[in-house]
Design a protein around this motif. Structure first.
Motif, PDB file in Angstrom:
ATOM      1  N   ASN A  78       0.756  -1.400   0.010  1.00  0.00           N
ATOM      2  CA  ASN A  78      -0.117  -0.072  -0.023  1.00  0.00           C
ATOM      3  C   ASN A  78       0.904   1.289  -0.104  1.00  0.00           C
ATOM      4  OD1 ASN A  78      -2.333  -1.651  -0.111  1.00  0.00           O
ATOM      5  ND2 ASN A  78      -3.244  -1.074   1.972  1.00  0.00           N
ATOM      6  N   LEU A  79       1.889   1.198   0.707  1.00  0.00           N
ATOM      7  CA  LEU A  79       2.817   2.170   1.142  1.00  0.00           C
ATOM      8  C   LEU A  79       3.507   2.662  -0.337  1.00  0.00           C
ATOM      9  CD1 LEU A  79       4.364   2.213   4.665  1.00  0.00           C
ATOM     10  CD2 LEU A  79       2.656   3.814   3.736  1.00  0.00           C
ATOM     11  N   VAL A  80       4.013   1.722  -1.136  1.00  0.00           N
ATOM     12  CA  VAL A  80       4.850   1.654  -2.387  1.00  0.00           C
ATOM     13  C   VAL A  80       3.856   2.182  -3.432  1.00  0.00           C
ATOM     14  CG1 VAL A  80       6.289   0.426  -3.838  1.00  0.00           C
ATOM     15  CG2 VAL A  80       6.767  -0.064  -1.386  1.00  0.00           C
ATOM     16  N   SER A  81       2.678   1.744  -3.442  1.00  0.00           N
ATOM     17  CA  SER A  81       1.679   1.945  -4.297  1.00  0.00           C
ATOM     18  C   SER A  81       1.251   3.428  -4.362  1.00  0.00           C
ATOM     19  CB  SER A  81       0.525   1.080  -4.327  1.00  0.00           C
ATOM     20  OG  SER A  81       0.720  -0.396  -4.525  1.00  0.00           O
ATOM     21  N   ASN A  82       0.936   3.667  -3.053  1.00  0.00           N
ATOM     22  CA  ASN A  82       0.789   5.130  -2.994  1.00  0.00           C
ATOM     23  C   ASN A  82       1.826   6.001  -3.377  1.00  0.00           C
ATOM     24  OD1 ASN A  82      -1.286   6.453  -1.643  1.00  0.00           O
ATOM     25  ND2 ASN A  82       0.214   7.696  -0.390  1.00  0.00           N
ATOM     26  N   ALA A  83       3.311   5.546  -3.077  1.00  0.00           N
ATOM     27  CA  ALA A  83       4.217   6.726  -3.646  1.00  0.00           C
ATOM     28  C   ALA A  83       4.328   6.496  -5.107  1.00  0.00           C
ATOM     29  CB  ALA A  83       5.561   5.744  -3.095  1.00  0.00           C
ATOM     30  N   TYR A  84       4.158   5.320  -5.786  1.00  0.00           N
ATOM     31  CA  TYR A  84       3.950   5.418  -7.324  1.00  0.00           C
ATOM     32  C   TYR A  84       2.852   6.372  -7.729  1.00  0.00           C
ATOM     33  CZ  TYR A  84       7.271   1.450  -8.569  1.00  0.00           C
ATOM     34  OH  TYR A  84       8.208   0.856  -8.984  1.00  0.00           O
ATOM     35  N   ARG A  85       1.889   6.274  -6.963  1.00  0.00           N
ATOM     36  CA  ARG A  85       0.464   6.895  -7.774  1.00  0.00           C
ATOM     37  C   ARG A  85       0.841   8.444  -7.674  1.00  0.00           C
ATOM     38  NH1 ARG A  85      -3.100   4.871  -4.242  1.00  0.00           N
ATOM     39  NH2 ARG A  85      -3.242   3.052  -5.694  1.00  0.00           N
ATOM     40  N   LEU A 132      12.512   0.055  12.154  1.00  0.00           N
ATOM     41  CA  LEU A 132      12.036   1.241  11.468  1.00  0.00           C
ATOM     42  C   LEU A 132      11.937   0.925   9.943  1.00  0.00           C
ATOM     43  CD1 LEU A 132      11.072   4.303  11.123  1.00  0.00           C
ATOM     44  CD2 LEU A 132      13.849   4.845  10.950  1.00  0.00           C
ATOM     45  N   LEU A 133      10.685   0.992   9.485  1.00  0.00           N
ATOM     46  CA  LEU A 133      10.369   0.584   8.196  1.00  0.00           C
ATOM     47  C   LEU A 133       9.967   1.872   7.493  1.00  0.00           C
ATOM     48  CD1 LEU A 133      10.114  -1.251   5.574  1.00  0.00           C
ATOM     49  CD2 LEU A 133       7.586  -1.847   6.333  1.00  0.00           C
ATOM     50  N   SER A 134      10.423   2.503   6.427  1.00  0.00           N
ATOM     51  CA  SER A 134      10.126   3.750   5.833  1.00  0.00           C
ATOM     52  C   SER A 134      10.161   3.622   4.419  1.00  0.00           C
ATOM     53  CB  SER A 134      11.125   4.768   6.350  1.00  0.00           C
ATOM     54  OG  SER A 134      12.408   4.791   5.673  1.00  0.00           O
ATOM     55  N   VAL A 135       9.063   4.521   3.874  1.00  0.00           N
ATOM     56  CA  VAL A 135       9.015   4.283   2.270  1.00  0.00           C
ATOM     57  C   VAL A 135       9.164   6.035   1.990  1.00  0.00           C
ATOM     58  CG1 VAL A 135       7.525   3.970   0.476  1.00  0.00           C
ATOM     59  CG2 VAL A 135       7.604   2.342   2.155  1.00  0.00           C
ATOM     60  N   GLN A 136      10.052   6.331   1.443  1.00  0.00           N
ATOM     61  CA  GLN A 136      10.376   7.830   0.972  1.00  0.00           C
ATOM     62  C   GLN A 136      10.210   7.815  -0.795  1.00  0.00           C
ATOM     63  OE1 GLN A 136      14.337   9.203   1.820  1.00  0.00           O
ATOM     64  NE2 GLN A 136      14.032  11.393   1.109  1.00  0.00           N
ATOM     65  N   ASP A 137       9.493   9.252  -0.800  1.00  0.00           N
ATOM     66  CA  ASP A 137       9.401   9.413  -2.344  1.00  0.00           C
ATOM     67  C   ASP A 137       9.600  10.955  -2.668  1.00  0.00           C
ATOM     68  OD1 ASP A 137       6.707  11.000  -2.538  1.00  0.00           O
ATOM     69  OD2 ASP A 137       5.905   9.227  -1.554  1.00  0.00           O
ATOM     70  N   SER A 142      -7.863  13.488  -5.866  1.00  0.00           N
ATOM     71  CA  SER A 142      -9.202  13.145  -6.215  1.00  0.00           C
ATOM     72  C   SER A 142      -9.496  12.254  -7.350  1.00  0.00           C
ATOM     73  CB  SER A 142      -9.922  14.548  -6.546  1.00  0.00           C
ATOM     74  OG  SER A 142     -11.172  14.074  -6.720  1.00  0.00           O
ATOM     75  N   GLY A 143     -10.072  11.275  -7.085  1.00  0.00           N
ATOM     76  CA  GLY A 143     -10.500  10.213  -8.187  1.00  0.00           C
ATOM     77  C   GLY A 143      -9.328   9.222  -8.204  1.00  0.00           C
ATOM     78  N   LYS A 144      -8.259   9.261  -7.451  1.00  0.00           N
ATOM     79  CA  LYS A 144      -7.173   8.199  -7.512  1.00  0.00           C
ATOM     80  C   LYS A 144      -7.184   7.312  -6.264  1.00  0.00           C
ATOM     81  CE  LYS A 144      -4.096  10.939  -9.989  1.00  0.00           C
ATOM     82  NZ  LYS A 144      -2.508  11.652 -10.171  1.00  0.00           N
ATOM     83  N   GLY A 145      -7.080   5.912  -6.676  1.00  0.00           N
ATOM     84  CA  GLY A 145      -7.332   5.063  -5.467  1.00  0.00           C
ATOM     85  C   GLY A 145      -8.664   4.988  -5.121  1.00  0.00           C
ATOM     86  N   THR A 146      -8.784   4.116  -3.676  1.00  0.00           N
ATOM     87  CA  THR A 146     -10.020   3.952  -3.179  1.00  0.00           C
ATOM     88  C   THR A 146     -10.082   4.741  -1.779  1.00  0.00           C
ATOM     89  OG1 THR A 146      -9.364   2.293  -1.981  1.00  0.00           O
ATOM     90  CG2 THR A 146     -10.089   1.428  -4.039  1.00  0.00           C
ATOM     91  N   GLY A 147      -9.202   5.421  -1.324  1.00  0.00           N
ATOM     92  CA  GLY A 147      -9.308   6.195  -0.115  1.00  0.00           C
ATOM     93  C   GLY A 147      -9.019   5.236   1.053  1.00  0.00           C
ATOM     94  N   LEU A 148      -8.738   4.000   0.988  1.00  0.00           N
ATOM     95  CA  LEU A 148      -8.676   2.937   1.947  1.00  0.00           C
ATOM     96  C   LEU A 148      -7.235   2.621   2.235  1.00  0.00           C
ATOM     97  CD1 LEU A 148     -11.836   0.837   1.745  1.00  0.00           C
ATOM     98  CD2 LEU A 148     -11.344   2.270   3.726  1.00  0.00           C
TER      99      LEU A 148
END
Length: 493
Positions: free
Chosen positions: A371-378, A423-428, A453-459
């Motif tokens: 989820n974190l990596v997908s969010n960073a890509y998005r 510590l697990l971190s995801v930086q973009d 807005s309009g990207k992803g499901t918000g969950l």
């Protein structure tokens, strides 16, 4: 009939029946023991009366030896002398009859109500004999007189068994009055005690009925302080009600969220269908409509799946079992797979310390990182970067410990989460998040309007926070608009 009665009535009836049986048995035991005791008392009294009268009989060889002391005594001529029977001689007292007799049974003095029946009965010294006359049992006790001049004379005492009937009747009447009264008092007391003891159950039933009939799921059973079984039962019911309330609220939230989030894609699908049906369209126009419908349908499918997963984790965390696993290997595998996406030309790199193990759920930790990596890509920028780091933060107290940690790292030996914080971190370097929005992004279905807005499901981020909580961890974000974001998960051993 008994099945239809209340528990209080059943307890009282069973208690009353048992008590009546016990009291009845007690009554018969009392009568039996009393009868035996009274009969023994009668025999003992008979022996005592005869023994006392032995001292009241004396023999004088001549009249000149008789001493009168003013008492009214009775004298009998016997052989060459006289028998003095003192005035204290009791020939009848409490239905005990004592008589002075010769060896052949001839009565010299006293009373014997069954003299004819005992005429043929042999004298037996100091022994109680029995004889039944007209259905009545009599006890006979003989005492041989052995003083000089009284040879051949006997004292015979007689008493009937019926002497104890008066005492036995009195005991019986007293028992018949007292015992039923005590039974009645015990039944009333049992009724009141059962009512008091069952009050918590009535309270539980009443509260459950109110919750069932009304909409107030916050109502709880209040029995006050206590540690008995009923208070424990009430506590379990309250916990169950809390669980039901949470489930109901989650269901309401789920329905509300689903209806809200699905409204737009459903409206788009309906609009495309109506448009395609209202007029004749070209093949490209039909294809475009179907692509829109497919895109919105996939969005709905992802949204429903995410909502179900989130609700399941929120309400039934016990479904996800915890085990010991290698977090380092998991992070490296996920990063290796997701690096193949290469969306927007973004480069994904991974830096993970060797041998970090935790106790948790492998599936959920995979979901969190993805989820974190997908969010960073998005929300990343073109030709940007994503850096995933995994490390253990420790407080080393000496140079020797520092060297030991370095040696373990070089040798690749396992590091357990108990050694410190993981510590697990995801930086973009993406669009970033305004400071005032950084806490809101972890709410369900919340999206920053300007860029998301309009990207992803918000969950996705809401799921990340829920998974972190499941592992007793905490997730935070640091972000600067236009420069990127860093999401950090801290797991404490």
């Amino acid at each position: 009939m008994l099945k239809k009665r209340s528990i209080q009535m059943k307890i009282t009836l069973w208690f009353s029946a048992a008590l009546i049986v016990v009291v009845a048995l007690t009554y018969f035991v009392i009568l039996s023991v009393s009868r035996q005791t009274i009969q023994k008392t009668i025999r003992d009294t008979l022996i005592t009366a005869v023994e006392n009268n032995v001292d009241e009989v004396e023999y004088y060889s001549s009249a000149s030896l008789v001493v009168t002391d003013g008492d009214v005594d009775y004298y009998l001529q016997h052989g060459d002398g006289y028998i003095e029977i003192d005035d204290d001689f009791l020939d009848e007292v409490n239905d005990i009859y004592t008589s002075l007799c010769q060896q052949d049974g001839t009565l010299l003095y006293g009373e014997n109500p069954i003299i004819l029946e005992t005429a043929e009965m042999d004298f037996v010294d100091s022994q109680v004999q029995r004889i039944r006359v007209d259905g009545i049992l009599y006890y006979v006790f003989d005492r041989k007189l052995e003083e000089e001049g009284l040879e051949g004379l006997w004292l015979r005492g007689i008493v009937s068994e019926t002497q104890g009937e008066v005492e036995l009747s009195a005991i019986s009447r007293t028992s018949l009055i007292l015992q039923p009264s005590l039974v009645l008092l015990a039944i009333v007391g049992g009724w009141l005690i059962a009512r008091r003891m069952l009050r918590p159950i009535r309270e539980i039933s009443s509260t459950a009925a109110q919750i069932r009939q009304g909409d107030d799921l916050k109502k709880r059973i209040d029995l006050g302080e206590g540690k008995d079984e009923l208070h424990q039962l009430a506590t379990q019911f309250n916990e169950m009600f809390t669980r039901l309330e949470d489930s109901f609220q989650a269901q309401q939230q789920f329905v509300s969220d689903a209806s809200h989030e699905l409204r737009t894609p459903v409206s788009v699908i309906i609009a495309q269908c109506e448009l395609a049906l209202e007029e004749v369209c070209t093949g490209d126009e039909y294809r475009e409509a179907l692509e829109v419908i497919l895109r919105q349908s996939r969005k709905m499918s992802r949204l429903i799946g995410d909502m179900l997963d989130f609700t399941r984790l929120e309400l039934q965390p016990e479904r996800y079992k915890k085990e010991d696993f290698d977090l380092t290997a998991l992070v490296e595998d996920v990063c290796q797979d997701m690096a193949l996406i290469r969306e927007k030309g973004i480069a994904l790199t991974c830096e993970a310390e060797e041998g970090i193990h935790i106790r948790g759920n492998r599936e959920l930790m995979t979901r969190l990182l993805m989820n974190l990596v997908s969010n960073a890509y998005r929300y990343g920028r073109e030709d940007g970067f994503i850096k995933v780091r995994l490390a253990v933060r420790r407080e080393v107290s000496s140079v020797e410990e520092t060297r030991e940690e370095a040696r373990k790292a070089a040798s690749g030996k396992s590091r357990n989460s108990s050694a410190g914080e993981i510590l697990l971190s995801v930086q973009d370097d993406g669009v970033g998040i305004p400071e005032e929005e950084q806490e809101n992004i972890f709410r369900r279905f919340y999206q920053v309007d300007a860029a998301r807005s309009g990207k992803g499901t918000g969950l996705g981020l809401a799921m990340v926070r829920e998974i972190a909580s499941f592992h007793n961890g905490e997730v935070t974000v640091k972000s600067t608009p236009g420069q990127g974001s860093t999401f950090s998960l801290v797991l404490r051993g």
